[in-house]
Scaffold this motif. Sequence first.
Motif, PDB file in Angstrom:
ATOM      1  N   VAL A 322       0.630  -1.029   0.003  1.00 26.39           N
ATOM      2  CA  VAL A 322      -0.028   0.042   0.193  1.00 26.39           C
ATOM      3  C   VAL A 322       0.849   1.287   0.418  1.00 26.39           C
ATOM      4  O   VAL A 322       0.190   1.951  -0.510  1.00 26.39           O
ATOM      5  N   GLN A 323       1.948   1.681   0.382  1.00 22.83           N
ATOM      6  CA  GLN A 323       3.351   2.304   0.670  1.00 22.83           C
ATOM      7  C   GLN A 323       3.263   2.492  -0.854  1.00 22.83           C
ATOM      8  O   GLN A 323       3.498   3.588  -1.672  1.00 22.83           O
ATOM      9  N   GLN A 324       3.709   1.273  -1.766  1.00 21.42           N
ATOM     10  CA  GLN A 324       4.061   1.784  -2.617  1.00 21.42           C
ATOM     11  C   GLN A 324       3.557   1.857  -4.462  1.00 21.42           C
ATOM     12  O   GLN A 324       3.127   2.903  -4.800  1.00 21.42           O
ATOM     13  N   GLU A 336       3.850   2.881 -11.694  1.00 21.51           N
ATOM     14  CA  GLU A 336       4.809   2.464 -10.303  1.00 21.51           C
ATOM     15  C   GLU A 336       4.052   1.294  -9.500  1.00 21.51           C
ATOM     16  O   GLU A 336       4.568   0.553  -8.763  1.00 21.51           O
ATOM     17  N   VAL A 337       3.173   0.571 -10.066  1.00 18.51           N
ATOM     18  CA  VAL A 337       2.461  -0.660  -9.852  1.00 18.51           C
ATOM     19  C   VAL A 337       2.320  -1.792 -10.317  1.00 18.51           C
ATOM     20  O   VAL A 337       1.802  -3.100 -10.275  1.00 18.51           O
ATOM     21  N   GLN A 338       3.586  -1.566 -11.766  1.00 16.62           N
ATOM     22  CA  GLN A 338       4.423  -3.317 -11.792  1.00 16.62           C
ATOM     23  C   GLN A 338       4.268  -4.050 -11.479  1.00 16.62           C
ATOM     24  O   GLN A 338       4.277  -5.355 -11.498  1.00 16.62           O
ATOM     25  N   LYS A 339       5.533  -3.638 -10.082  1.00 18.81           N
ATOM     26  CA  LYS A 339       5.480  -5.005  -9.353  1.00 18.81           C
ATOM     27  C   LYS A 339       4.936  -4.849  -8.386  1.00 18.81           C
ATOM     28  O   LYS A 339       5.316  -6.407  -7.242  1.00 18.81           O
ATOM     29  N   LEU A 340       3.557  -4.606  -8.145  1.00 11.97           N
ATOM     30  CA  LEU A 340       2.598  -4.864  -7.549  1.00 11.97           C
ATOM     31  C   LEU A 340       2.124  -5.677  -7.507  1.00 11.97           C
ATOM     32  O   LEU A 340       1.768  -6.286  -8.877  1.00 11.97           O
ATOM     33  N   PRO A 341       1.305  -7.421  -6.793  1.00 10.88           N
ATOM     34  CA  PRO A 341      -0.402  -7.647  -7.049  1.00 10.88           C
ATOM     35  C   PRO A 341      -1.193  -7.965  -8.273  1.00 10.88           C
ATOM     36  O   PRO A 341      -1.012  -6.559  -8.838  1.00 10.88           O
ATOM     37  N   CYS A 343      -4.764  -7.865  -8.758  1.00  5.20           N
ATOM     38  CA  CYS A 343      -5.106  -7.282  -8.023  1.00  5.20           C
ATOM     39  C   CYS A 343      -4.668  -5.483  -7.706  1.00  5.20           C
ATOM     40  O   CYS A 343      -6.462  -5.129  -8.420  1.00  5.20           O
ATOM     41  N   ILE A 344      -4.080  -5.330  -7.275  1.00  4.87           N
ATOM     42  CA  ILE A 344      -3.804  -4.266  -6.738  1.00  4.87           C
ATOM     43  C   ILE A 344      -3.470  -3.475  -8.575  1.00  4.87           C
ATOM     44  O   ILE A 344      -3.814  -2.048  -8.259  1.00  4.87           O
ATOM     45  N   GLN A 345      -2.901  -3.891  -9.372  1.00  7.17           N
ATOM     46  CA  GLN A 345      -2.587  -3.489 -10.696  1.00  7.17           C
ATOM     47  C   GLN A 345      -4.154  -3.282 -11.115  1.00  7.17           C
ATOM     48  O   GLN A 345      -4.696  -2.263 -12.015  1.00  7.17           O
ATOM     49  N   ILE A 346      -5.111  -3.790 -11.060  1.00 11.54           N
ATOM     50  CA  ILE A 346      -6.277  -3.592 -11.557  1.00 11.54           C
ATOM     51  C   ILE A 346      -6.951  -2.795 -10.490  1.00 11.54           C
ATOM     52  O   ILE A 346      -8.322  -1.911 -11.357  1.00 11.54           O
ATOM     53  N   CYS A 347      -6.733  -2.416  -9.626  1.00 12.93           N
ATOM     54  CA  CYS A 347      -7.905  -1.744  -8.891  1.00 12.93           C
ATOM     55  C   CYS A 347      -6.738  -0.103  -9.800  1.00 12.93           C
ATOM     56  O   CYS A 347      -7.363   1.000  -9.894  1.00 12.93           O
ATOM     57  N   PHE A 348      -5.415   0.303  -9.329  1.00  7.84           N
ATOM     58  CA  PHE A 348      -4.932   1.153 -10.232  1.00  7.84           C
ATOM     59  C   PHE A 348      -5.342   1.923 -11.597  1.00  7.84           C
ATOM     60  O   PHE A 348      -6.446   2.917 -11.963  1.00  7.84           O
TER      61      PHE A 348
END
Length: 412
Positions: A322-324, A336-341, A343-348
């Motif tokens: 969540v910091q990222q 900036e969200v490419q390395k996140l799960p 699910c979080i990429q979809i949200c962004f």
Amino acid sequence: MACRNTVSIVSSMQIQKLHSIEKQSPPPERISTYKPNIWKYDHLLSLTSQYSEKKYKVEAVKLKEEVSCKFTESVSPVGQLELIDRIDKLGLSGSFEVETKEALENTILDSMKSNSSSKKEEDLYATALCFRLLREHGYHASQDMLKDFFDGKGKLPSDINTLVELLEGSHLSMDGENLLNDIRLFSTKNLKNLSTSSDINRLTNNPLAWRVRWYDVRRHIISAQNCKNTNPMLLQLAKLNFNIIQATHQNDLKDVIRWWRNLCIVEDLDFTRDRIVESFFFAAGIASEAQHGSMRKWLTKVIQLILIIDDVYDIYGSLTEVQQFTRAIEKWDPKEVQKLPTCIQICFRALHDTMEEISIEIQRQNDGPPTLPHLKQEWINFCKALLVEATWYHKGHIPTLEEYLDNGWTSS
């Protein structure tokens, strides 16, 4: 000495306990316990209404012109007040804004000033009704208008209609208006003593100022239908207007359901809330008029995205994630969200693309300055506040009331 040794031992044990707490692993991941969506989207998308047709809107315009003449007829000040009140409750206030403004600023205000020294029951009722309507329509109305309701011993008139208007008006009080607070207490008590009807119970437990006006309209239409004094032309307009707006709401709801389905979030994010219909109900309560369709759809999308992002911070994401995610929101950059799960990429992506689309729509409709910078800043503020709460949770910190309120006014 024995006492000192005991205190020393206890303090030592407390310190060891604190150290052990610090060494504990982070709080366990929270699990979603939200109830599933209750709405059948295919059914909602199949809804149709004949009142979407142009002929009904033309008929409504003609009726509005006829009802508008009622404001210029030679009626008593009380009659005009009651007409304004009836129009508001029947969901027609947006159609008669000019007439209502003129009536409140001219005829009604002048009449109330000339009758202010009278204490006849009907004059008190008119003053109480006038006070409430003025405040509801954004005018300054002093609480001193209601001083005559007290006989010097804190007693109020026993007429139910007057007490009802007093109670409704008292709920529009501001800080420091002690007279209105007293009136609320007295009128509530007296109304309960005079009547135990369901209408009085509803009023005392849920006054007009606490309710969403649009969702009250149907009940007022039914009530007006059963009242012998209701103007048939006004009632006909209210029914037609209600059906036209409901048809507009149905079409708006279909649009946001299609948007929601196209996002495919429900299939990919099993931890978040599927509350698109409830979000639309909220938006329709804020902007119910037919002409505010864009506002309803934009607000519905924003509310649903708020729920999703809130669940990312509260349920799904680790503190590092969540910091990222917050940094990505600040930079407004999908990279900036490419390395996140996933699910979080979809949200962004859903948030980023939807805000870009809304900004373009607003720009096209209003031809004003760009709105995207303002939208982005609000999301940055919101996500930063959520990050503070997530940090408290993951680090086991219990905020003070002052800390919580300082951050909570943004997150809530």
